[in-house]
Scaffold this motif. Structure first.
Motif, PDB file in Angstrom:
ATOM      1  N   GLY A 240       0.806  -1.217   0.000  1.00 23.58           N
ATOM      2  CA  GLY A 240       0.000   0.000   0.000  1.00 23.58           C
ATOM      3  C   GLY A 240       0.835   1.262   0.000  1.00 23.58           C
ATOM      4  O   GLY A 240       0.347   2.340  -0.373  1.00 23.58           O
ATOM      5  N   LEU A 241       2.102   1.155   0.423  1.00 22.47           N
ATOM      6  CA  LEU A 241       3.036   2.280   0.391  1.00 22.47           C
ATOM      7  C   LEU A 241       3.959   2.218  -0.830  1.00 22.47           C
ATOM      8  O   LEU A 241       4.902   2.995  -0.929  1.00 22.47           O
ATOM      9  CB  LEU A 241       3.881   2.288   1.674  1.00 22.47           C
ATOM     10  CG  LEU A 241       3.132   2.592   2.972  1.00 22.47           C
ATOM     11  CD1 LEU A 241       4.025   2.337   4.177  1.00 22.47           C
ATOM     12  CD2 LEU A 241       2.619   4.030   2.983  1.00 22.47           C
ATOM     13  N   ARG A 242       3.665   1.263  -1.727  1.00 23.40           N
ATOM     14  CA  ARG A 242       4.450   1.050  -2.936  1.00 23.40           C
ATOM     15  C   ARG A 242       5.912   0.737  -2.605  1.00 23.40           C
ATOM     16  O   ARG A 242       6.851   1.254  -3.216  1.00 23.40           O
ATOM     17  CB  ARG A 242       4.341   2.237  -3.894  1.00 23.40           C
ATOM     18  CG  ARG A 242       2.891   2.526  -4.325  1.00 23.40           C
ATOM     19  CD  ARG A 242       2.805   3.622  -5.367  1.00 23.40           C
ATOM     20  NE  ARG A 242       3.406   3.233  -6.625  1.00 23.40           N
ATOM     21  CZ  ARG A 242       2.804   2.475  -7.562  1.00 23.40           C
ATOM     22  NH1 ARG A 242       1.568   2.015  -7.356  1.00 23.40           N
ATOM     23  NH2 ARG A 242       3.424   2.178  -8.685  1.00 23.40           N
ATOM     24  N   LEU A 243       6.078  -0.137  -1.606  1.00 21.69           N
ATOM     25  CA  LEU A 243       7.398  -0.574  -1.165  1.00 21.69           C
ATOM     26  C   LEU A 243       7.444  -2.096  -1.134  1.00 21.69           C
ATOM     27  O   LEU A 243       6.415  -2.750  -0.958  1.00 21.69           O
ATOM     28  CB  LEU A 243       7.724  -0.040   0.238  1.00 21.69           C
ATOM     29  CG  LEU A 243       7.766   1.485   0.428  1.00 21.69           C
ATOM     30  CD1 LEU A 243       7.922   1.806   1.904  1.00 21.69           C
ATOM     31  CD2 LEU A 243       8.891   2.116  -0.390  1.00 21.69           C
ATOM     32  N   ARG A 244       8.656  -2.636  -1.251  1.00 18.65           N
ATOM     33  CA  ARG A 244       8.850  -4.085  -1.129  1.00 18.65           C
ATOM     34  C   ARG A 244      10.056  -4.351  -0.248  1.00 18.65           C
ATOM     35  O   ARG A 244      11.050  -3.616  -0.296  1.00 18.65           O
ATOM     36  CB  ARG A 244       9.086  -4.729  -2.507  1.00 18.65           C
ATOM     37  CG  ARG A 244       7.870  -4.643  -3.421  1.00 18.65           C
ATOM     38  CD  ARG A 244       7.505  -6.003  -4.001  1.00 18.65           C
ATOM     39  NE  ARG A 244       6.176  -5.951  -4.624  1.00 18.65           N
ATOM     40  CZ  ARG A 244       5.958  -5.750  -5.916  1.00 18.65           C
ATOM     41  NH1 ARG A 244       6.978  -5.564  -6.725  1.00 18.65           N
ATOM     42  NH2 ARG A 244       4.725  -5.750  -6.391  1.00 18.65           N
ATOM     43  N   ILE A 245       9.979  -5.408   0.577  1.00 19.67           N
ATOM     44  CA  ILE A 245      11.144  -5.780   1.352  1.00 19.67           C
ATOM     45  C   ILE A 245      12.115  -6.545   0.473  1.00 19.67           C
ATOM     46  O   ILE A 245      11.729  -7.147  -0.529  1.00 19.67           O
ATOM     47  CB  ILE A 245      10.769  -6.603   2.609  1.00 19.67           C
ATOM     48  CG1 ILE A 245      10.053  -7.899   2.246  1.00 19.67           C
ATOM     49  CG2 ILE A 245       9.933  -5.773   3.565  1.00 19.67           C
ATOM     50  CD1 ILE A 245       9.780  -8.794   3.457  1.00 19.67           C
ATOM     51  N   HIS A 246      13.372  -6.501   0.836  1.00 18.72           N
ATOM     52  CA  HIS A 246      14.406  -7.163   0.041  1.00 18.72           C
ATOM     53  C   HIS A 246      14.218  -8.674   0.115  1.00 18.72           C
ATOM     54  O   HIS A 246      14.134  -9.242   1.220  1.00 18.72           O
ATOM     55  CB  HIS A 246      15.793  -6.780   0.558  1.00 18.72           C
ATOM     56  CG  HIS A 246      16.877  -6.993  -0.430  1.00 18.72           C
ATOM     57  ND1 HIS A 246      17.317  -8.253  -0.789  1.00 18.72           N
ATOM     58  CD2 HIS A 246      17.612  -6.113  -1.161  1.00 18.72           C
ATOM     59  CE1 HIS A 246      18.287  -8.129  -1.674  1.00 18.72           C
ATOM     60  NE2 HIS A 246      18.486  -6.856  -1.923  1.00 18.72           N
ATOM     61  N   PRO A 247      14.146  -9.369  -1.032  1.00 18.77           N
ATOM     62  CA  PRO A 247      13.822 -10.802  -1.014  1.00 18.77           C
ATOM     63  C   PRO A 247      14.882 -11.679  -0.365  1.00 18.77           C
ATOM     64  O   PRO A 247      14.550 -12.727   0.207  1.00 18.77           O
ATOM     65  CB  PRO A 247      13.678 -11.152  -2.505  1.00 18.77           C
ATOM     66  CG  PRO A 247      14.435 -10.084  -3.230  1.00 18.77           C
ATOM     67  CD  PRO A 247      14.315  -8.847  -2.396  1.00 18.77           C
ATOM     68  N   THR A 248      16.154 -11.280  -0.413  1.00 17.20           N
ATOM     69  CA  THR A 248      17.215 -12.129   0.149  1.00 17.20           C
ATOM     70  C   THR A 248      17.743 -11.647   1.491  1.00 17.20           C
ATOM     71  O   THR A 248      18.494 -12.353   2.149  1.00 17.20           O
ATOM     72  CB  THR A 248      18.397 -12.230  -0.840  1.00 17.20           C
ATOM     73  OG1 THR A 248      18.923 -10.918  -1.079  1.00 17.20           O
ATOM     74  CG2 THR A 248      17.952 -12.852  -2.156  1.00 17.20           C
ATOM     75  N   LYS A 249      17.352 -10.430   1.893  1.00 16.29           N
ATOM     76  CA  LYS A 249      17.852  -9.880   3.154  1.00 16.29           C
ATOM     77  C   LYS A 249      16.789  -9.844   4.245  1.00 16.29           C
ATOM     78  O   LYS A 249      16.971  -9.194   5.274  1.00 16.29           O
ATOM     79  CB  LYS A 249      18.402  -8.471   2.924  1.00 16.29           C
ATOM     80  CG  LYS A 249      19.616  -8.421   2.011  1.00 16.29           C
ATOM     81  CD  LYS A 249      20.107  -6.999   1.858  1.00 16.29           C
ATOM     82  CE  LYS A 249      21.313  -6.904   0.928  1.00 16.29           C
ATOM     83  NZ  LYS A 249      21.782  -5.515   0.739  1.00 16.29           N
ATOM     84  N   SER A 250      15.688 -10.535   4.018  1.00 18.68           N
ATOM     85  CA  SER A 250      14.596 -10.561   4.996  1.00 18.68           C
ATOM     86  C   SER A 250      14.437 -11.997   5.477  1.00 18.68           C
ATOM     87  O   SER A 250      13.870 -12.831   4.777  1.00 18.68           O
ATOM     88  CB  SER A 250      13.309 -10.026   4.368  1.00 18.68           C
ATOM     89  OG  SER A 250      13.511  -8.711   3.876  1.00 18.68           O
ATOM     90  N   THR A 251      14.952 -12.275   6.672  1.00 18.47           N
ATOM     91  CA  THR A 251      15.107 -13.641   7.153  1.00 18.47           C
ATOM     92  C   THR A 251      14.788 -13.729   8.634  1.00 18.47           C
ATOM     93  O   THR A 251      14.953 -12.755   9.372  1.00 18.47           O
ATOM     94  CB  THR A 251      16.566 -14.119   6.920  1.00 18.47           C
ATOM     95  OG1 THR A 251      16.950 -13.826   5.581  1.00 18.47           O
ATOM     96  CG2 THR A 251      16.722 -15.606   7.169  1.00 18.47           C
ATOM     97  N   ILE A 252      14.364 -14.914   9.059  1.00 11.97           N
ATOM     98  CA  ILE A 252      14.134 -15.193  10.480  1.00 11.97           C
ATOM     99  C   ILE A 252      15.370 -15.894  11.038  1.00 11.97           C
ATOM    100  O   ILE A 252      15.853 -16.874  10.470  1.00 11.97           O
ATOM    101  CB  ILE A 252      12.875 -16.055  10.676  1.00 11.97           C
ATOM    102  CG1 ILE A 252      11.644 -15.286  10.176  1.00 11.97           C
ATOM    103  CG2 ILE A 252      12.704 -16.446  12.140  1.00 11.97           C
ATOM    104  CD1 ILE A 252      10.382 -16.117  10.111  1.00 11.97           C
ATOM    105  N   TYR A 253      15.894 -15.383  12.162  1.00  3.32           N
ATOM    106  CA  TYR A 253      17.090 -15.931  12.795  1.00  3.32           C
ATOM    107  C   TYR A 253      16.799 -16.311  14.250  1.00  3.32           C
ATOM    108  O   TYR A 253      15.969 -15.659  14.899  1.00  3.32           O
ATOM    109  CB  TYR A 253      18.210 -14.890  12.845  1.00  3.32           C
ATOM    110  CG  TYR A 253      18.713 -14.375  11.535  1.00  3.32           C
ATOM    111  CD1 TYR A 253      19.825 -14.944  10.915  1.00  3.32           C
ATOM    112  CD2 TYR A 253      18.127 -13.262  10.921  1.00  3.32           C
ATOM    113  CE1 TYR A 253      20.323 -14.443   9.710  1.00  3.32           C
ATOM    114  CE2 TYR A 253      18.620 -12.750   9.726  1.00  3.32           C
ATOM    115  CZ  TYR A 253      19.714 -13.348   9.131  1.00  3.32           C
ATOM    116  OH  TYR A 253      20.199 -12.838   7.952  1.00  3.32           O
ATOM    117  N   PRO A 254      17.535 -17.280  14.794  1.00  2.31           N
ATOM    118  CA  PRO A 254      17.573 -17.443  16.259  1.00  2.31           C
ATOM    119  C   PRO A 254      18.431 -16.317  16.832  1.00  2.31           C
ATOM    120  O   PRO A 254      19.540 -16.072  16.337  1.00  2.31           O
ATOM    121  CB  PRO A 254      18.252 -18.807  16.465  1.00  2.31           C
ATOM    122  CG  PRO A 254      18.333 -19.443  15.128  1.00  2.31           C
ATOM    123  CD  PRO A 254      18.305 -18.341  14.108  1.00  2.31           C
ATOM    124  N   THR A 255      17.954 -15.626  17.820  1.00  2.00           N
ATOM    125  CA  THR A 255      18.704 -14.494  18.375  1.00  2.00           C
ATOM    126  C   THR A 255      20.021 -14.945  19.004  1.00  2.00           C
ATOM    127  O   THR A 255      20.981 -14.161  19.071  1.00  2.00           O
ATOM    128  CB  THR A 255      17.859 -13.756  19.428  1.00  2.00           C
ATOM    129  OG1 THR A 255      17.385 -14.693  20.400  1.00  2.00           O
ATOM    130  CG2 THR A 255      16.682 -13.046  18.797  1.00  2.00           C
TER     131      THR A 255
END
Length: 352
Positions: A240-255
């Motif tokens: 809705g803000l005409r933005l996209r998250i980076h496909p390879t830099k958006s990841t779930i990690y164990p802290t």
């Protein structure tokens, strides 16, 4: 006040000296143009840097920078009150170190983190949407006219040819986008553009831990599956803000494993400077040392660079070995460093 802020760290520049030589004349001229609504921004000087990735930097004429400071002196406190606590870029009392300390606070409580960043954020900011977000807090017609003038005066940015739901072949030509990286106003408006998104993450998604620094943001939760759900909802919201998250830099990690965040690898109880950042700084300081020896770098400028890294960044990152390597590089260069009582570094040219 704006003129004093604009010249900070740049008083030796010729364009600043020329402006200050006829300071009252130029300030009254700017004031008259603003009051009459005839102010027009000048042309940007654009150049690329690699820090570490290639970026287009746009430098506004000095006269326009004074106007930017004057505007931000008034509107920044208005917006700042509406920002969530955990947005840390370009705000008084915040910054990278405060954001990382807050990250560690959450990392001690939650086992998983979703780390994401927005792809080509500054070049992707849509002008029409930004103006709507600004009108969320500003109603004064003259102020809005000045804001719109500055936004409309933005030079073309290096964006992506990205289509969103409902777009047609001509949408990208009809919708202006992109803010100049380097403008004081751009830094403020980058926060404004995502301000209501921040509130949505906190109050609608109800993420128990959330931090944003410009286009980098992290969300914490005890369950990995919930973070996957958050990621899907965030992608929909950013559309809705005409933005996209980076496909390879958006990841779930164990802290517990340590996560790259704002130039550091951050663990719950310690942090280290990322290797590529250390290597880049080491190259930079070696170049400055060589320039100092041939008179192209001032002692004050070199001292400032060393202070900011040795006593700031490296110390915060707990990088003892890397800090010692930099000190060794300095001694090997033939420049003496004498530590003062205030734990700062004073540069003295080596006497033979």
């Amino acid at each position: 006040m704006a003129a004093k802020k604009a010249q900070k760290g740049k008083r030796s520049k010729p364009y600043v000296a020329r402006f200050n030589l006829k300071l009252e004349y130029y300030l009254f001229q700017i004031q008259q143009e603003l009051q009459a609504g005839t102010y027009t921004p000048g042309s940007y000087h654009a150049f690329h840097i690699h820090d570490p990735k290639k970026r287009l930097i746009s430098a506004a004429p000095y006269r326009d920078r004074v106007v930017h400071h004057a505007l931000c002196n008034i509107i920044e406190p208005i917006f700042d009150q509406a920002f969530i606590t955990d947005t840390y870029a370009n705000r008084k009392g915040k910054g990278i170190h405060a954001a990382i300390a807050r990250y560690q606070h959450y990392a001690k409580k939650y086992p998983y983190v979703l780390k994401a960043d927005i792809r080509k954020y500054f070049p992707s900011i849509d002008h029409a949407i930004l103006k709507e977000e600004i009108r969320w807090k500003i109603a004064c017609p003259k102020t809005l006219h000045l804001i719109d003038t500055i936004i409309d005066g933005s030079n073309p940015q290096e964006g992506l040819l990205t289509y969103f739901k409902g777009d047609n072949l001509f949408t990208l030509q009809s919708r202006r986008k992109g803010l100049p990286i380097g403008n004081l106003t751009s830094q403020l408006w980058a926060n404004v553009y995502l301000a209501r998104f921040d509130h949505w993450v906190e109050h609608t998604l109800k993420a128990p831990g959330y931090i944003r620094y410009v286009d980098d943001f992290v969300l914490f939760h005890p369950e990995k599956e919930v973070l996957k759900y958050y990621k899907t909802k965030i992608e929909e919201k950013l559309e809705g803000l005409r933005l996209r998250i980076h496909p390879t830099k958006s990841t779930i990690y164990p802290t517990s494993k340590g996560v790259p965040f704002l130039g550091f690898r951050v663990y719950p109880f310690h942090r280290t400077l990322l290797k590529q950042n250390y290597k880049r700084y080491r190259r930079n300081i070696k170049r400055k040392l060589e320039n100092y020896k041939i008179g192209k770098e001032s002692a004050k400028g070199l001292e400032s660079s060393i202070n900011s890294w040795l006593l700031g960044h490296a110390a915060f990152g707990q990088n003892y070995f890397q800090k010692q390597q930099i000190i060794q590089d300095i001694y090997n260069s033939g420049v003496n460093l004498v530590k003062s009582e205030r734990s700062s570094w004073r540069l003295l040219e080596q006497q033979q």
